[in-house]
Design a protein around this motif. Structure first.
Motif, PDB file in Angstrom:
ATOM      1  N   ILE A  76      53.116  40.887  35.898  1.00 49.90           N
ATOM      2  CA  ILE A  76      53.446  40.118  34.693  1.00 49.90           C
ATOM      3  C   ILE A  76      54.504  40.886  33.915  1.00 49.90           C
ATOM      4  CG2 ILE A  76      52.568  39.222  32.501  1.00 49.90           C
ATOM      5  CD1 ILE A  76      49.791  39.082  33.867  1.00 49.90           C
ATOM      6  N   ARG A  90      55.918  36.134  32.187  1.00 51.87           N
ATOM      7  CA  ARG A  90      56.104  35.387  33.436  1.00 51.87           C
ATOM      8  C   ARG A  90      55.535  36.183  34.591  1.00 51.87           C
ATOM      9  NH1 ARG A  90      60.535  31.720  33.055  1.00 51.87           N
ATOM     10  NH2 ARG A  90      59.989  31.102  35.180  1.00 51.87           N
ATOM     11  N   TYR A  91      55.017  35.489  35.591  1.00 52.24           N
ATOM     12  CA  TYR A  91      54.710  36.156  36.845  1.00 52.24           C
ATOM     13  C   TYR A  91      56.025  36.488  37.538  1.00 52.24           C
ATOM     14  CZ  TYR A  91      49.979  34.513  36.094  1.00 52.24           C
ATOM     15  OH  TYR A  91      48.740  34.274  35.546  1.00 52.24           O
ATOM     16  N   TYR A 105      61.000  34.913  39.490  1.00 47.53           N
ATOM     17  CA  TYR A 105      59.912  34.496  38.618  1.00 47.53           C
ATOM     18  C   TYR A 105      59.112  33.373  39.284  1.00 47.53           C
ATOM     19  CZ  TYR A 105      61.989  37.097  34.733  1.00 47.53           C
ATOM     20  OH  TYR A 105      62.470  38.085  33.919  1.00 47.53           O
ATOM     21  N   ALA A 109      53.039  33.044  32.598  1.00 45.38           N
ATOM     22  CA  ALA A 109      51.844  33.872  32.743  1.00 45.38           C
ATOM     23  C   ALA A 109      51.193  34.054  31.388  1.00 45.38           C
ATOM     24  CB  ALA A 109      52.212  35.221  33.349  1.00 45.38           C
ATOM     25  N   SER A 110      50.060  34.718  31.396  1.00 39.64           N
ATOM     26  CA  SER A 110      49.365  35.119  30.181  1.00 39.64           C
ATOM     27  C   SER A 110      49.336  36.633  30.117  1.00 39.64           C
ATOM     28  CB  SER A 110      47.937  34.564  30.184  1.00 39.64           C
ATOM     29  OG  SER A 110      47.149  35.181  29.165  1.00 39.64           O
ATOM     30  N   THR A 114      44.183  38.952  34.022  1.00 38.17           N
ATOM     31  CA  THR A 114      44.335  37.901  35.029  1.00 38.17           C
ATOM     32  C   THR A 114      44.145  38.493  36.418  1.00 38.17           C
ATOM     33  OG1 THR A 114      45.966  36.784  33.615  1.00 38.17           O
ATOM     34  CG2 THR A 114      45.874  36.126  35.931  1.00 38.17           C
ATOM     35  N   VAL A 116      45.057  39.015  40.085  1.00 37.40           N
ATOM     36  CA  VAL A 116      46.249  38.824  40.904  1.00 37.40           C
ATOM     37  C   VAL A 116      46.049  39.549  42.232  1.00 37.40           C
ATOM     38  CG1 VAL A 116      47.763  38.636  38.898  1.00 37.40           C
ATOM     39  CG2 VAL A 116      47.472  40.857  40.022  1.00 37.40           C
ATOM     40  N   VAL A 130      47.350  34.433  42.327  1.00 32.30           N
ATOM     41  CA  VAL A 130      46.937  34.401  40.924  1.00 32.30           C
ATOM     42  C   VAL A 130      45.654  33.588  40.832  1.00 32.30           C
ATOM     43  CG1 VAL A 130      47.495  33.626  38.596  1.00 32.30           C
ATOM     44  CG2 VAL A 130      49.282  34.608  40.030  1.00 32.30           C
TER      45      VAL A 130
END
Length: 239
Positions: A76, A90-91, A105, A109-110, A114, A116, A130
């Motif tokens: 991220i 963003r991932y 990208y 994302a957060s 998370t 992954v 994800v």
């Protein structure tokens, strides 16, 4: 991210860090990946990651690399210098092949924790995961013994990162005597004020890290594209 920039890549060399320079260019999603094979991958690396901070940019990654200037990372990133993300999380995948760096990208994302992961197959296909779902594939070549990072970065002097890489799980190898991990995680790789700390040492599988710091000491005009600006925990494949 610009299309002409240099980034230093951390790779192991005789027990230290070798810094390789690669020309960066964005690459299209999938990037000519082959078919994902049936059966178990040669490598599966999963963790739960978070990235927060202040300033112009910060990131949190899991990474696999060899000793031949090849690497594959997924994580991220928030980067106010990026025209694509404009500072929103963003991932992002990052790949180095023979010293040449590309990235892409994979959606919003957060910054919250998370799950992954990454898989790698010996037909040179990597996948990004994800929330236990595959969200992309990538052509990646890796050779010989592999090394694994839990890593965080920040962009400019004064930028702050607060990252966690939690519950790391790594399965690797398919040759008797060369499966699994060797030794323990090494958290001594600290650059420009960022430092990784294992919070459940000496765990190997299930290791958890806090990676924090405020960037200091970059030269005029320096940033995470031109200098190593990271806190890293690293462990090697049994070989």
């Amino acid at each position: 991210m610009t299309t002409k920039r240099l980034r230093r890549l951390a790779l192991p060399l005789v027990g230290a860090i070798a810094l390789g320079l690669g020309l960066i260019a964005p690459a299209a999603p999938a990037s000519a990946a082959g078919a994902v094979p049936k059966g178990d991958p040669y490598l599966l690396y999963t963790a739960s990651i978070s990235a927060s901070g202040s300033g112009t940019g910060y990131s949190s990654y899991i990474n696999v690399h060899d000793a031949h200037n090849n690497a594959f990372s997924f994580g991220i990133q928030s980067d106010k210098g990026s025209p694509q993300s404009k500072g929103k999380p963003r991932y992002i995948w990052e790949r180095v092949q023979n010293g040449k760096f590309t990235y892409g990208y994979l959606g919003a994302a957060s910054n919250k924790v998370t799950p992954v992961g990454m898989r790698w197959y010996q037909n040179d296909v990597g996948t990004m995961i994800v929330n236990h779902h595959t969200i992309g594939t990538l052509k990646v070549e890796l050779h010989g013994r592999l090394f694994f990072n839990a890593e965080a970065n920040a962009r400019l002097n004064g930028d702050v990162v607060h990252s966690t890489v939690q519950n790391t799980r790594i399965t690797v190898g398919n040759v008797k005597g060369r499966t699994g991990l060797n030794g323990k995680w090494d958290t001594s790789f600290s650059f420009r004020g960022l430092k990784a700390k294992q919070t459940n040492a000496p765990r190997v599988q299930g290791a958890t890290f806090k990676i924090d710091g405020r960037v200091a000491g970059l030269p005029r005009g320096g940033n995470w594209d031109t200098e190593q600006v990271s806190g890293i925990a690293m462990i090697a494949q049994k070989w």
